[in-house]
Design a protein around this motif. Structure first.
Motif, PDB file in Angstrom:
ATOM      1  N   UNK A  87       0.817  -1.216   0.000  1.00 35.39           N
ATOM      2  CA  UNK A  87       0.000   0.000   0.000  1.00 35.39           C
ATOM      3  C   UNK A  87       0.853   1.269   0.000  1.00 35.39           C
ATOM      4  N   UNK A  88       2.051   1.175  -0.604  1.00 32.33           N
ATOM      5  CA  UNK A  88       2.917   2.343  -0.676  1.00 32.33           C
ATOM      6  C   UNK A  88       2.397   3.344  -1.701  1.00 32.33           C
ATOM      7  N   UNK A  89       2.925   4.556  -1.656  1.00 35.73           N
ATOM      8  CA  UNK A  89       2.623   5.574  -2.659  1.00 35.73           C
ATOM      9  C   UNK A  89       3.674   5.426  -3.757  1.00 35.73           C
ATOM     10  N   UNK A  90       3.241   5.024  -4.941  1.00 37.25           N
ATOM     11  CA  UNK A  90       4.172   4.681  -6.007  1.00 37.25           C
ATOM     12  C   UNK A  90       4.246   5.767  -7.063  1.00 37.25           C
ATOM     13  N   UNK A  91       5.471   6.087  -7.451  1.00 33.64           N
ATOM     14  CA  UNK A  91       5.712   6.958  -8.595  1.00 33.64           C
ATOM     15  C   UNK A  91       6.386   6.078  -9.640  1.00 33.64           C
ATOM     16  N   UNK A  92       5.608   5.673 -10.639  1.00 36.40           N
ATOM     17  CA  UNK A  92       6.124   4.753 -11.651  1.00 36.40           C
ATOM     18  C   UNK A  92       6.483   5.543 -12.902  1.00 36.40           C
ATOM     19  N   UNK A  93       7.670   5.268 -13.441  1.00 38.09           N
ATOM     20  CA  UNK A  93       8.201   6.082 -14.526  1.00 38.09           C
ATOM     21  C   UNK A  93       8.725   5.218 -15.664  1.00 38.09           C
ATOM     22  N   UNK A  94       8.519   5.684 -16.879  1.00 37.02           N
ATOM     23  CA  UNK A  94       9.107   5.078 -18.077  1.00 37.02           C
ATOM     24  C   UNK A  94       8.804   5.988 -19.255  1.00 37.02           C
ATOM     25  N   UNK A  95       9.214   5.578 -20.440  1.00 37.70           N
ATOM     26  CA  UNK A  95       8.930   6.372 -21.635  1.00 37.70           C
ATOM     27  C   UNK A  95       7.546   6.067 -22.210  1.00 37.70           C
ATOM     28  N   UNK A  96       6.900   5.015 -21.743  1.00 39.05           N
ATOM     29  CA  UNK A  96       5.616   4.580 -22.314  1.00 39.05           C
ATOM     30  C   UNK A  96       4.494   4.864 -21.330  1.00 39.05           C
ATOM     31  N   UNK A  97       3.850   6.010 -21.499  1.00 41.75           N
ATOM     32  CA  UNK A  97       2.849   6.461 -20.541  1.00 41.75           C
ATOM     33  C   UNK A  97       1.618   5.563 -20.505  1.00 41.75           C
ATOM     34  N   UNK A  98       1.164   5.075 -21.651  1.00 46.70           N
ATOM     35  CA  UNK A  98      -0.033   4.231 -21.670  1.00 46.70           C
ATOM     36  C   UNK A  98       0.194   2.930 -20.909  1.00 46.70           C
ATOM     37  N   UNK A  99       1.379   2.345 -21.057  1.00 47.34           N
ATOM     38  CA  UNK A  99       1.696   1.117 -20.322  1.00 47.34           C
ATOM     39  C   UNK A  99       1.732   1.390 -18.824  1.00 47.34           C
ATOM     40  N   UNK A 100       2.228   2.559 -18.442  1.00 43.99           N
ATOM     41  CA  UNK A 100       2.242   2.936 -17.028  1.00 43.99           C
ATOM     42  C   UNK A 100       0.832   3.065 -16.476  1.00 43.99           C
ATOM     43  N   UNK A 101      -0.056   3.650 -17.253  1.00 42.84           N
ATOM     44  CA  UNK A 101      -1.437   3.836 -16.797  1.00 42.84           C
ATOM     45  C   UNK A 101      -2.137   2.490 -16.603  1.00 42.84           C
ATOM     46  N   UNK A 102      -1.830   1.528 -17.472  1.00 43.38           N
ATOM     47  CA  UNK A 102      -2.386   0.175 -17.310  1.00 43.38           C
ATOM     48  C   UNK A 102      -1.853  -0.460 -16.031  1.00 43.38           C
ATOM     49  N   UNK A 103      -0.564  -0.281 -15.770  1.00 42.06           N
ATOM     50  CA  UNK A 103       0.044  -0.808 -14.550  1.00 42.06           C
ATOM     51  C   UNK A 103      -0.545  -0.122 -13.321  1.00 42.06           C
ATOM     52  N   UNK A 104      -0.801   1.163 -13.415  1.00 43.78           N
ATOM     53  CA  UNK A 104      -1.350   1.912 -12.283  1.00 43.78           C
ATOM     54  C   UNK A 104      -2.677   1.325 -11.816  1.00 43.78           C
ATOM     55  N   UNK A 105      -3.498   0.891 -12.752  1.00 40.82           N
ATOM     56  CA  UNK A 105      -4.788   0.284 -12.398  1.00 40.82           C
ATOM     57  C   UNK A 105      -4.571  -0.975 -11.558  1.00 40.82           C
ATOM     58  N   UNK A 106      -3.593  -1.788 -11.958  1.00 38.28           N
ATOM     59  CA  UNK A 106      -3.278  -3.007 -11.194  1.00 38.28           C
ATOM     60  C   UNK A 106      -2.777  -2.659  -9.795  1.00 38.28           C
ATOM     61  N   UNK A 107      -1.883  -1.688  -9.722  1.00 36.80           N
ATOM     62  CA  UNK A 107      -1.310  -1.310  -8.421  1.00 36.80           C
ATOM     63  C   UNK A 107      -2.374  -0.724  -7.497  1.00 36.80           C
TER      64      UNK A 107
END
Length: 323
Positions: free
Chosen positions: A29-49
């Motif tokens: 339940x941490x506060x995550x700042x996820x970073x990469x060059x592919x924003x759409x893939x990050x947004x998909x991952x954010x839903x899982x997290x």
């Protein structure tokens, strides 16, 4: 007891090990700042997290660009009020003979794999020093100890990372609550090799022993709770480090022979710069399909057998050489 929430930054989070690391921290339940060059893939991952209970901020970042990483640190600070853990993970791979691989390819590998980690450290350390605490975790890989033939740029970056991190640890010794931790996993079952720049003209596959990236994610999460200078992840990584430390020439020769033999037999394929300069629209999962997904310790029996075979071969070669 409620789990303590921390602000955790993870670079290269859109696929493979980075994605697995983000999901592992999300369970806390941490506060995550996820970073990469592919924003759409990050947004998909954010839903899982978020489904696991984490708060998530997605930031589009190219770690090879220092100003982009400075912005990442500022956004992380604003999101979480302080930065507790920074995981340097973003990386690329290029395979081919050094002199026939375009120099701009090797340059980009260095910019991402070495300078990208230095950019991350340089961006976050002022925050760590101001708050007098923080954990920097570098996902380096066994490539920091074992040179990779046909991957000279990659080896240069990984060996350089190990030296950089060692210097940083010494420099930060007066700061008792600031930790620099290095993880050295073996080969991982990720999409990374599918994203690689390939100048061999042959289809690439990972080594015969691959680990579930979930195992690395668990190790990195453990480092965030109990920091230590380094952590080898997997028996194969330990074996290869020992082998190269004791018998460097023979180990280099054995690795080169294995790769050369494979390339002679592999199917032909067109050369590609992979994801070095631009993110790709495929391969955003945790696993690459090379191993046994979801079973972090499934390879233990194979590793034991492999270790005995490799060690026996090296000792036999050494014996023949001395005769």
């Amino acid at each position: 007891m409620e789990k303590s929430k921390r602000t955790v930054v993870i670079t290269g989070a859109s696929s493979g090990a980075g994605r697995a690391i983000a999901l592992e921290f999300a369970k806390n339940h941490d506060k995550l700042v996820i970073a990469s060059r592919h924003l759409m893939a990050l947004k998909e991952l954010a839903v899982e997290c978020e489904s696991l209970g984490a708060e998530v901020l997605c930031v589009e970042v190219d770690v090879a660009n220092y100003h982009s990483v400075i912005n990442l640190a500022a956004e992380a600070q604003a999101f979480g009020t302080q930065i507790d853990v920074w995981v340097n993970n973003a990386g690329v791979l290029a395979v081919g003979e050094f002199d026939t691989t375009p120099m701009e390819i090797s340059d980009q590998v260095i910019k991402t794999n070495l300078l990208g980690y230095m950019h991350g450290a340089h961006a976050v350390l002022p925050y760590f020093k101001k708050q007098q605490s923080g954990i920097l975790i570098n996902n380096i890989s066994i490539g920091g100890f074992l040179p990779v033939p046909y991957g000279a740029g990659y080896s240069a970056a990984k060996f350089g990372l190990r030296g950089f991190s060692a210097a940083l640890k010494a420099e930060l010794k007066p700061y008792r609550n600031i930790h620099v931790c290095d993880a050295f996993p073996g080969f991982l079952d990720t999409p990374g090799i599918q994203h690689a720049a390939n100048y061999t003209g042959k289809v690439l596959k990972p080594g015969p022993i691959v680990y579930d990236p979930v195992r690395l994610a668990q190790a990195i999460f453990s480092l965030s709770q109990n920091p230590r200078a380094e952590k080898m992840v997997g028996s194969f990584a330990v074996l290869m480090r020992l082998s190269y430390g004791v018998l460097p020439a023979l180990t280099r020769g054995a690795v080169a022979m294995v790769i050369s033999t494979y390339l002679k037999q592999a199917k032909n394929i067109s050369v590609t710069s992979g994801n070095l300069f631009n993110p790709l629209e495929y391969g955003h999962s945790v696993h690459g399909g090379w191993g046994l997904p979801g079973k972090p310790k499934a390879h233990r029996k194979f590793i034991g057998i492999g270790a005995l075979v490799v060690l026996s071969s090296i000792l036999l070669l050494k014996h023949k050489k001395s005769i």
